[in-house]
Design an enzyme around this catalytic site. Structure first.
Site, PDB file in Angstrom:
ATOM      1  N   GLU A  63       0.824  -1.199   0.000  1.00 10.83           N
ATOM      2  CA  GLU A  63       0.000   0.000   0.000  1.00 10.83           C
ATOM      3  C   GLU A  63       0.865   1.258   0.000  1.00 10.83           C
ATOM      4  O   GLU A  63       0.593   2.226  -0.718  1.00 10.83           O
ATOM      5  CB  GLU A  63      -0.931   0.022   1.218  1.00 10.83           C
ATOM      6  CG  GLU A  63      -1.983  -1.056   1.211  1.00 10.83           C
ATOM      7  CD  GLU A  63      -1.486  -2.366   1.802  1.00 10.83           C
ATOM      8  OE1 GLU A  63      -0.261  -2.479   2.041  1.00 10.83           O
ATOM      9  OE2 GLU A  63      -2.303  -3.279   2.001  1.00 10.83           O
ATOM     10  N   PRO A 264      11.695 -14.404  -1.099  1.00  8.73           N
ATOM     11  CA  PRO A 264      10.486 -14.550  -0.281  1.00  8.73           C
ATOM     12  C   PRO A 264       9.866 -13.206   0.071  1.00  8.73           C
ATOM     13  O   PRO A 264      10.558 -12.178   0.149  1.00  8.73           O
ATOM     14  CB  PRO A 264      10.999 -15.266   0.977  1.00  8.73           C
ATOM     15  CG  PRO A 264      12.445 -14.912   1.055  1.00  8.73           C
ATOM     16  CD  PRO A 264      12.916 -14.778  -0.372  1.00  8.73           C
ATOM     17  N   ARG A 265       8.564 -13.218   0.276  1.00  6.82           N
ATOM     18  CA  ARG A 265       7.862 -11.993   0.671  1.00  6.82           C
ATOM     19  C   ARG A 265       8.416 -11.461   1.980  1.00  6.82           C
ATOM     20  O   ARG A 265       8.534 -10.244   2.173  1.00  6.82           O
ATOM     21  CB  ARG A 265       6.362 -12.292   0.810  1.00  6.82           C
ATOM     22  CG  ARG A 265       5.499 -11.063   1.112  1.00  6.82           C
ATOM     23  CD  ARG A 265       5.415 -10.161  -0.076  1.00  6.82           C
ATOM     24  NE  ARG A 265       4.412  -9.123   0.106  1.00  6.82           N
ATOM     25  CZ  ARG A 265       4.128  -8.203  -0.802  1.00  6.82           C
ATOM     26  NH1 ARG A 265       4.759  -8.209  -1.962  1.00  6.82           N
ATOM     27  NH2 ARG A 265       3.215  -7.289  -0.596  1.00  6.82           N
ATOM     28  N   GLY A 304      14.503  -4.575  -0.872  1.00  9.74           N
ATOM     29  CA  GLY A 304      14.772  -3.481  -1.784  1.00  9.74           C
ATOM     30  C   GLY A 304      15.546  -3.844  -3.025  1.00  9.74           C
ATOM     31  O   GLY A 304      16.064  -2.941  -3.702  1.00  9.74           O
ATOM     32  N   GLU A 305      15.623  -5.133  -3.380  1.00  5.20           N
ATOM     33  CA  GLU A 305      16.409  -5.537  -4.546  1.00  5.20           C
ATOM     34  C   GLU A 305      15.579  -6.232  -5.623  1.00  5.20           C
ATOM     35  O   GLU A 305      16.141  -6.853  -6.531  1.00  5.20           O
ATOM     36  CB  GLU A 305      17.551  -6.457  -4.117  1.00  5.20           C
ATOM     37  CG  GLU A 305      18.613  -5.768  -3.264  1.00  5.20           C
ATOM     38  CD  GLU A 305      19.875  -6.598  -3.149  1.00  5.20           C
ATOM     39  OE1 GLU A 305      20.947  -6.082  -3.484  1.00  5.20           O
ATOM     40  OE2 GLU A 305      19.767  -7.770  -2.727  1.00  5.20           O
ATOM     41  N   ASN A 330       0.852  -8.234  -6.726  1.00  2.00           N
ATOM     42  CA  ASN A 330       0.801  -7.360  -7.886  1.00  2.00           C
ATOM     43  C   ASN A 330       1.766  -7.818  -8.984  1.00  2.00           C
ATOM     44  O   ASN A 330       2.980  -7.838  -8.772  1.00  2.00           O
ATOM     45  CB  ASN A 330       1.155  -5.937  -7.433  1.00  2.00           C
ATOM     46  CG  ASN A 330       1.110  -4.940  -8.559  1.00  2.00           C
ATOM     47  OD1 ASN A 330       0.606  -5.223  -9.628  1.00  2.00           O
ATOM     48  ND2 ASN A 330       1.636  -3.761  -8.302  1.00  2.00           N
ATOM     49  N   PRO A 331       1.266  -8.165 -10.178  1.00  2.00           N
ATOM     50  CA  PRO A 331       2.156  -8.608 -11.254  1.00  2.00           C
ATOM     51  C   PRO A 331       2.748  -7.470 -12.069  1.00  2.00           C
ATOM     52  O   PRO A 331       3.545  -7.708 -12.987  1.00  2.00           O
ATOM     53  CB  PRO A 331       1.232  -9.453 -12.128  1.00  2.00           C
ATOM     54  CG  PRO A 331      -0.097  -8.767 -11.990  1.00  2.00           C
ATOM     55  CD  PRO A 331      -0.155  -8.274 -10.559  1.00  2.00           C
ATOM     56  N   LEU A 332       2.378  -6.231 -11.779  1.00  2.00           N
ATOM     57  CA  LEU A 332       2.792  -5.145 -12.657  1.00  2.00           C
ATOM     58  C   LEU A 332       4.226  -4.685 -12.423  1.00  2.00           C
ATOM     59  O   LEU A 332       4.812  -4.026 -13.287  1.00  2.00           O
ATOM     60  CB  LEU A 332       1.821  -3.977 -12.531  1.00  2.00           C
ATOM     61  CG  LEU A 332       0.455  -4.289 -13.144  1.00  2.00           C
ATOM     62  CD1 LEU A 332      -0.539  -3.195 -12.847  1.00  2.00           C
ATOM     63  CD2 LEU A 332       0.563  -4.491 -14.645  1.00  2.00           C
ATOM     64  N   GLU A 333       4.814  -5.021 -11.263  1.00  2.00           N
ATOM     65  CA  GLU A 333       6.220  -4.657 -11.072  1.00  2.00           C
ATOM     66  C   GLU A 333       7.107  -5.391 -12.079  1.00  2.00           C
ATOM     67  O   GLU A 333       7.916  -4.751 -12.763  1.00  2.00           O
ATOM     68  CB  GLU A 333       6.646  -4.914  -9.630  1.00  2.00           C
ATOM     69  CG  GLU A 333       6.058  -3.897  -8.663  1.00  2.00           C
ATOM     70  CD  GLU A 333       6.554  -4.095  -7.238  1.00  2.00           C
ATOM     71  OE1 GLU A 333       7.062  -5.191  -6.932  1.00  2.00           O
ATOM     72  OE2 GLU A 333       6.440  -3.151  -6.445  1.00  2.00           O
TER      73      GLU A 333
END
Length: 417
Positions: A63, A264-265, A304-305, A330-333
């Site tokens: 978010e 991993p998340r 951050g990578e 989100n697949p848009l990254e």
């Protein structure tokens, strides 16, 4: 004010004196920044600059990062504004650190206690508040409304379960939603649910579909590219418990000369992931320990990578989608970098996005482990097909930015001149 809201305010006021103890406990568990606990109690650590200030708030990583394109656009449209971005998690604060627009301020959001909220608003005196997704914190919203602070709920998202819960306190929901001058839902389902609770709903805006490609350290890209050599890289991104083993088994079943990277998340699960993979016979090298990629799994247990690893990948397997309950990510990254995407079947968090991408062959669904193995093999064996899917993903991502311009036309009039 409804009885439910009065009861909530009274209950949080009674519990608020316990907040410092609970926050200290969370800090010891690594869930709060011990140096900035005062911010969670509404005691900011940064002075308020003079002039107009717009406050943007998102609770967690996805978010909060989704707010960055909106923050950038606001700053470009009104350079006189100070932007205050608040979030509720330590990870989101760490990721925001190097990505804030110039001059923007980050603070942790106050807990939703009457005292903490009052101190926060007294100090920052925002001229406009933009809350993202589903941040319906009663004390915060009502205190802002009483002060005449214009509020907007942007990229709003409400599940059916949340709508059913608010329907049992319909008066409270109506009062909270009436505090927003503008509500921009992510998709038609949320729009219908909010309207059913009495909200006046504007046009759709999904901030997670808008943004620039994630950044990348060019020197580190060159180093890792050399380390992987000519072997194609398959990236498992934002995985959750159980998915690392499932994806690794599918990768092994594909039987191709390739490299598997798992990001991993939650990187703090690294020890458990290593144990799970070792039990399946996989060797693991951990990036956080400085270990070099080998012929086993490379575990990207850092923050951050993702921009680096998306760029290295022949294809991305999106996690959070192979078991029920998470709902996909989100697949848009990866799409913004032209990387072909494979996802599992459980993607209710981004259902409309995935369905559109499936229709355009900009992403591929894998119903189970066997299907995933076939897709991995195909994307490795047929790089021209992988490129075509990646180009379709890039084109889809590029079309999403138009909604931001429409939203700005509605948001900017809420900011005093």
């Amino acid at each position: 004010m409804s009885g439910a809201l009065l009861l909530y305010r009274a209950g949080t006021a009674l519990l608020e004196p316990l907040a410092p103890v609970l926050l200290q406990r969370r800090a010891r568990a690594g869930k709060e920044d011990p140096a900035r606990l005062g911010e969670r109690l509404g005691r900011p650590t940064t002075p308020r600059p003079a002039g107009r200030l717009v406050w943007l708030h998102g609770v967690s990583v996805g978010e909060t990062l989704s707010l960055l394109p909106l923050a950038k656009a606001l700053g470009e449209a009104r350079p006189d504004l100070t932007l205050l971005i608040t979030s509720g998690t330590r990870t989101s604060a760490e990721l925001l650190g190097g990505r804030l627009p110039k001059g923007a301020i980050h603070q942790y959001a106050p807990i939703d206690g009457p005292g903490a909220v009052a101190r926060f608003l007294d100090h920052w005196r925002p001229d406009l508040g933009l809350l993202v997704e589903s941040e319906l914190w009663p004390n915060l919203i009502l205190a802002a409304d009483r002060r005449g602070l214009p509020l907007a709920l942007v990229s709003a998202r409400m599940t059916q379960a949340s709508a059913d819960g608010w329907a049992r306190a319909r008066g409270a929901a109506r009062r909270l939603l009436s505090a927003f001058r503008l509500i921009l839902p992510q998709e038609p389902e949320t729009a219908a649910r909010l309207a059913g609770l009495g909200a006046a709903v504007g046009p759709e805006l999904n901030l997670k579909q808008i943004g620039e490609p994630l950044p990348c350290d060019a020197a580190e890209f060159d180093r890792l590219k050399a380390a992987f050599g000519e072997a194609p890289v398959i990236l498992a991104a934002s995985t959750h418990p159980g998915e690392e083993v499932l994806i690794a088994r599918a990768f092994r079943a594909a039987g191709r000369d390739a490299r598997l990277v798992i990001a991993p998340r939650h990187p703090d699960r690294a020890e458990a992931i290593c144990a799970d993979l070792a039990a399946e016979g996989f060797k693991v090298a951990r990036r956080s320990l400085g270990e070099a990629p080998g012929d086993g799994v490379y575990l990207a247990d850092t923050l951050g990578e993702m921009g680096l690893f998306f760029r290295l990948a022949r294809a991305v397997v999106m996690g959070g989608s192979f078991f029920e309950g998470i709902g996909g990510h989100n697949p848009l990254e990866p799409a913004r970098l032209g990387v072909p995407i494979v996802t599992g079947p459980h993607v209710f968090n981004a259902q409309a996005t995935y369905e559109a991408m499936f229709d355009e062959v900009a992403a591929i669904p894998a119903v189970d482990e066997a299907a995933l193995a076939r897709h991995i093999a195909g994307l490795i064996d047929y790089p021209h097909i992988a490129r075509r899917i990646g180009q379709a993903a890039l084109a889809h991502a590029g079309r999403q930015g138009q909604a931001l311009n429409r939203a700005l036309d509605l948001i900017l009039p809420l900011v005093p001149a």
